[in-house]
Design a protein around this motif. Sequence first.
Motif, mmCIF file in Angstrom:
data_model
loop_
_atom_site.group_PDB
_atom_site.id
_atom_site.type_symbol
_atom_site.label_atom_id
_atom_site.label_comp_id
_atom_site.label_asym_id
_atom_site.label_seq_id
_atom_site.Cartn_x
_atom_site.Cartn_y
_atom_site.Cartn_z
ATOM 1 N N LEU A 143 55.010 -28.492 1.815
ATOM 2 C CA LEU A 143 54.905 -29.773 2.503
ATOM 3 C C LEU A 143 54.477 -29.552 3.951
ATOM 4 O O LEU A 143 55.074 -28.738 4.666
ATOM 5 N N ALA A 144 53.455 -30.278 4.366
ATOM 6 C CA ALA A 144 53.023 -30.249 5.765
ATOM 7 C C ALA A 144 53.926 -31.183 6.572
ATOM 8 O O ALA A 144 54.808 -31.850 6.029
ATOM 9 N N GLU A 145 53.702 -31.226 7.863
ATOM 10 C CA GLU A 145 54.562 -32.048 8.707
ATOM 11 C C GLU A 145 53.730 -32.779 9.759
ATOM 12 O O GLU A 145 52.762 -32.250 10.283
ATOM 13 N N GLY A 146 54.136 -33.996 10.047
ATOM 14 C CA GLY A 146 53.575 -34.741 11.166
ATOM 15 C C GLY A 146 54.702 -35.587 11.694
ATOM 16 O O GLY A 146 55.398 -36.231 10.920
ATOM 17 N N VAL A 164 55.647 -22.043 10.290
ATOM 18 C CA VAL A 164 55.935 -22.216 11.719
ATOM 19 C C VAL A 164 54.705 -22.795 12.398
ATOM 20 O O VAL A 164 53.705 -22.087 12.566
ATOM 21 N N VAL A 165 54.730 -24.055 12.744
ATOM 22 C CA VAL A 165 53.576 -24.621 13.445
ATOM 23 C C VAL A 165 53.930 -24.917 14.896
ATOM 24 O O VAL A 165 55.102 -25.082 15.257
ATOM 25 N N THR A 166 52.889 -24.978 15.687
ATOM 26 C CA THR A 166 53.078 -25.117 17.129
ATOM 27 C C THR A 166 52.360 -26.327 17.677
ATOM 28 O O THR A 166 52.452 -26.602 18.863
ATOM 29 N N SER A 167 51.607 -27.016 16.799
ATOM 30 C CA SER A 167 50.788 -28.099 17.335
ATOM 31 C C SER A 167 51.697 -29.108 18.017
ATOM 32 O O SER A 167 52.732 -29.491 17.495
ATOM 33 N N SER A 168 51.317 -29.504 19.194
ATOM 34 C CA SER A 168 52.171 -30.411 19.955
ATOM 35 C C SER A 168 51.345 -31.090 21.010
ATOM 36 O O SER A 168 50.386 -30.557 21.511
ATOM 37 N N ALA A 192 51.367 -25.982 27.015
ATOM 38 C CA ALA A 192 50.028 -25.405 27.091
ATOM 39 C C ALA A 192 49.854 -24.434 25.927
ATOM 40 O O ALA A 192 50.825 -23.911 25.380
ATOM 41 N N GLU A 193 48.598 -24.218 25.565
ATOM 42 C CA GLU A 193 48.238 -23.348 24.435
ATOM 43 C C GLU A 193 49.069 -22.055 24.399
ATOM 44 O O GLU A 193 49.706 -21.751 23.398
ATOM 45 N N ALA A 194 49.058 -21.331 25.494
ATOM 46 C CA ALA A 194 49.737 -20.030 25.520
ATOM 47 C C ALA A 194 51.245 -20.215 25.377
ATOM 48 O O ALA A 194 51.913 -19.449 24.687
ATOM 49 N N ARG A 242 52.799 -22.573 23.833
ATOM 50 C CA ARG A 242 53.175 -22.987 22.483
ATOM 51 C C ARG A 242 53.492 -21.763 21.640
ATOM 52 O O ARG A 242 54.506 -21.705 20.964
ATOM 53 N N TYR A 243 52.597 -20.764 21.682
ATOM 54 C CA TYR A 243 52.842 -19.576 20.863
ATOM 55 C C TYR A 243 53.927 -18.698 21.449
ATOM 56 O O TYR A 243 54.650 -18.022 20.706
ATOM 57 N N ALA A 244 54.068 -18.696 22.783
ATOM 58 C CA ALA A 244 55.158 -17.914 23.377
ATOM 59 C C ALA A 244 56.491 -18.486 22.917
ATOM 60 O O ALA A 244 57.398 -17.759 22.520
ATOM 61 N N GLN A 278 52.274 -19.005 8.578
ATOM 62 C CA GLN A 278 51.641 -19.418 9.826
ATOM 63 C C GLN A 278 50.322 -20.072 9.468
ATOM 64 O O GLN A 278 49.708 -19.722 8.470
ATOM 65 N N ALA A 279 49.894 -21.037 10.288
ATOM 66 C CA ALA A 279 48.657 -21.750 9.951
ATOM 67 C C ALA A 279 47.778 -21.995 11.165
ATOM 68 O O ALA A 279 47.029 -22.952 11.189
ATOM 69 N N GLY A 280 47.864 -21.163 12.150
ATOM 70 C CA GLY A 280 47.019 -21.350 13.345
ATOM 71 C C GLY A 280 45.707 -20.615 13.179
ATOM 72 O O GLY A 280 45.601 -19.643 12.443
ATOM 73 N N ASP A 281 44.705 -21.064 13.886
ATOM 74 C CA ASP A 281 43.363 -20.514 13.702
ATOM 75 C C ASP A 281 42.823 -19.857 14.966
ATOM 76 O O ASP A 281 41.935 -19.027 14.920
ATOM 77 N N SER A 282 43.371 -20.212 16.114
ATOM 78 C CA SER A 282 42.903 -19.635 17.371
ATOM 79 C C SER A 282 43.189 -18.141 17.374
ATOM 80 O O SER A 282 43.916 -17.633 16.509
ATOM 81 N N ASP A 283 42.628 -17.442 18.356
ATOM 82 C CA ASP A 283 42.874 -16.013 18.463
ATOM 83 C C ASP A 283 44.375 -15.736 18.572
ATOM 84 O O ASP A 283 44.912 -14.870 17.883
HETATM 85 C C1 LIG Z 1 45.768 -25.133 6.697
HETATM 86 C C2 LIG Z 1 46.471 -25.623 7.926
HETATM 87 C C3 LIG Z 1 47.611 -26.410 7.777
HETATM 88 C C4 LIG Z 1 48.289 -26.897 8.890
HETATM 89 N N1 LIG Z 1 49.392 -27.683 8.713
HETATM 90 C C5 LIG Z 1 50.023 -28.216 9.814
HETATM 91 C C6 LIG Z 1 51.111 -29.097 9.674
HETATM 92 O O1 LIG Z 1 51.546 -29.407 8.582
HETATM 93 N N2 LIG Z 1 51.720 -29.609 10.766
HETATM 94 C C7 LIG Z 1 51.289 -29.306 12.019
HETATM 95 O O2 LIG Z 1 51.884 -29.781 12.981
HETATM 96 N N3 LIG Z 1 50.247 -28.466 12.193
HETATM 97 C C8 LIG Z 1 49.598 -27.931 11.131
HETATM 98 N N4 LIG Z 1 48.518 -27.097 11.308
HETATM 99 C C9 LIG Z 1 48.139 -26.757 12.676
HETATM 100 C C10 LIG Z 1 48.449 -25.329 12.989
HETATM 101 O O3 LIG Z 1 49.728 -24.943 12.606
HETATM 102 C C11 LIG Z 1 48.286 -24.989 14.459
HETATM 103 O O4 LIG Z 1 49.396 -25.415 15.180
HETATM 104 C C12 LIG Z 1 47.066 -25.588 15.034
HETATM 105 O O5 LIG Z 1 46.001 -25.211 14.221
HETATM 106 C C13 LIG Z 1 46.850 -25.107 16.447
HETATM 107 O O6 LIG Z 1 46.930 -23.743 16.496
HETATM 108 P P1 LIG Z 1 45.659 -22.849 16.792
HETATM 109 O O7 LIG Z 1 45.275 -23.251 18.172
HETATM 110 O O8 LIG Z 1 46.119 -21.437 16.664
HETATM 111 O O9 LIG Z 1 44.657 -23.203 15.760
HETATM 112 C C14 LIG Z 1 47.828 -26.603 10.193
HETATM 113 C C15 LIG Z 1 46.676 -25.788 10.333
HETATM 114 C C16 LIG Z 1 46.007 -25.319 9.219
HETATM 115 C C17 LIG Z 1 44.791 -24.464 9.439
#
Ligand SMILES: Cc1cc2nc3c(=O)[nH]c(=O)nc-3n(C[C@H](O)[C@H](O)[C@H](O)COP(=O)(O)O)c2cc1C
Lengths: 462, 407
Positions: free
Chosen positions: A58-61, A131-135, A150-152, A154-156, A221-226
Amino acid sequence: MSGPPAAGRKQVHLAAQLPGIHNVTVWSDPRARSQIAFDSFLHLAQTAERGRFDFFFLAEGLRLREHKGQLYDLDVVGRPDNLTQLSALAAVTTRLGLAATVNATFNEPYEVARRLATLDHLSAGRTAWNVVTSSDAFTGENFRRGGFLAEADRYARAAEFLATARELWDSWADGDVRADAVAGAYLRPGAGRFAHRGRHFDISGRFTTPRPPQGHPVIIQAGDSDTGREFAAAEADVVFSKYNRLDQARSFYRDVKGRLARHGRTPDRLKILPTATVVVADSDAEAAAYADEITRAQVSPQTAIAHLEAVWGRDLSGYDPDGPLPDIDPDPDSLTLKGHSLFRRGRAETARRWRALAERRGLSIRELVIEISGGQTFVGAPRTVADAIDHFVQTGGADGFVLVPHLTPTGLDDFVARVVPLLQEEGVFRPDYTSRTLRDHLGLPHDRGEDTADPAAEEEAS
Amino acid sequence: MTASPLHLAVALDGAGWHPAAWRAEDARPGALFTAQYWADLVTEAEHGMLDFVTFEDALGIQSAAFHRPDDRTDQVRGSLDAVLLAARMAPLTTHIGLVPTANVTHTEPFHVATGIATLDHASKGRAGWRPQIAARAADATHFGRRTTPQLTDDDVRDPERIGRRLRPLFDEATDVVEVARRLWDSWEDDAEIRDAATGRFIDRGKVHHIDFAGAHFGVRGPSIIPRPPQGQPLVTSLAHAMVPYEFATRSCDVVYVTPHDRAGAAAIVAQVDEAAGRSGRDMRAWPLLRFAELLVFLDAEPRAATHRKTHLDSLDGAELTSDAEVFTGTPGELADLLLDWREAGLDGFRIRPGTLPHDLVQITRGLVPELQRRGAFRTAYDATTLRGHLCLARPNSRYSQERQTRK
Ligand SMILES: Cc1cc2nc3c(=O)[nH]c(=O)nc-3n(C[C@H](O)[C@H](O)[C@H](O)COP(=O)(O)O)c2cc1C
């Protein structure tokens, strides 16, 4: 008939996701049922378990999206609290892993570690944490801590959050609950004691919850940045990616697997699972036609305009979705779609690219949005889909997939009935579960301090 | 039978409410962290047609002292998150209400509200919540975001004094419950329209920001989950003094109180009424049910319960003490007591079994049939929701009411 695991061939890992807020869900289909009702989740989870999937995701928002100052009303909206919902699903499944996205920005380690440990106990070792960091400040308005990191940072914070959670899980050893009624010894002295002092968290005391059956829940983990990829390489057991075209997927795969050695980890320590969609029908041609139909339902005329407005930052409601793209430029200062991590940066460049593509190919607004939305990942007769999945995995594109059905909750019925048996016959997918915990399904070590009895012993199918 | 039937809830906690309960003959102390253990208890309670079960919880480890941690290793220590535990039970049951405790001092209001709403959806309308303040200062170091008052030994001898010292936390709790209730209302019941013609999944006119701004936090809303089946899941609280009575009258649907005899029950009911009067709550439009708490040891054989309790006391090295009245006797004697106390103005009881499963089984197979014989308890569930069991109406969303009155 299912064959034995084929020698020298990688095993495919599969997960199912019930999409929350998203336009991939074709809610207008008469077969589409509730996005919220427990029975929908039950159907998809039990389908995934019948298909011997590794886990259900399950994803989250944490805030409903807003578009041009109003709630966005074109997509499916509304989702349950992940960990609560997965705990209920633990009652109606026995082997399926249960993966929850939980944000590291709008939570505190003590509570998240406790809830994840609880789910691991209540599922007898089937828990995973994405573990997501989007905020952003927009989501922060629903929380005490609020604000934007800030980006850095969030991951810290995420890295320290995860390290702290691990300290909490480790604060009880496997045998700390003695329950020796004759001796009158319930637990070992000092169980649960912890102290963590760091930049983001300065906490101490006693953790309430005995060590989870898996030691540590599986970390996703689901982040894409470096920074995100580095975090995955250092910390995660599974990484999700959005790259489901083979060429892009291979380069993501090479990049992330290549980072593991730096962290003292072998490539098989991290499973890479792109998000994928599947359309199965009797023949390839039928599947292709059905896939087109689905994609058009996903990108309604209204959705196409809204999608464009998110990039342009302008009201484009006067444009014809079947006509050409606007020739005015995006408004760089206005963000019309809030609560979505895309569309924050590089919008002028995106607009230029889209316009060029549309002109080159003679695409209308809606056709363009359909084109860039990517369509369906695996389309065809069962054999075609099975071969494509196998090929993708064997040739270094992925270790498996997170399948996101377009129909809730029956969207994976056909896949499980028709494609899974073919993967099993080829010996690249398990004919049955051979293990009880999610770590075992994924072939990951247990992060256990010491060996103890099978935690699932008392748990059989309640 | 003249009065309406009694309501009965059972408070589940560890191996039971006696500190040595885990050493009782039929205890399963090694299984307290498995789902099966709790499933057995909850299904037993459902066989007894009880209104609901509650699940205790705290964000700190159990202690023999109210206000500070101890280092004892001879009593049950360790617990699971109660909201998740209740959710784990939802698909295994069909009628009984599920009421977890969840903290309101350190937990994000948004997360608790969506968690309880999810429990209500997963259980098809059987969720409740006991919002609990963090009374123990040591629990605050688990979060490191704030401090809370450190109660002294003198404080804990007097519930009124504790209540006064913790008043700011109860005020904040009032805000947390208000936020939860607004979030539950933030989607009107018919907000999901699935209108293919216009491409709209929701009618955004029926999904509302809640814009709560309080002294301690603000929440913009709306919720991420549609309105729960019950509209408003049941909110309950345990109260021993005026400050928590006031919290209950401002925020709750059920209050659990701890009288020690019938006269005490009448006195507490009068205090609760007084608090309600001051708050201006219209008790007819929004009833507040009063449940008394009892910690019970039950056996069919007269005196067996007393023997059992004495044995556990000796194992623990101290006589059991509790905020609630401790009852030992037969199910028939307990039925007498319940029907007598009820005359003081109580709607029901939340019973704390001394040991599990023994005293729970005595309730479901001894007390319940006894009450049924006297026409004082249901013989079958006639509703499927928790509000239904308690004869409480399903409230409208405050936002839909607002729109109607604006018209
Ligand atoms: C396949 C995938 C699924 C993700 N699912 C969620 C999610 O459910 N909830 C959320 O807040 N962010 C989600 N994200 C966002 C990431 O966790 C991450 O926080 C966001 O891509 C920013 O990080 P980045 O700058 O490293 O890409 C998802 C990203 C990807 C690629």
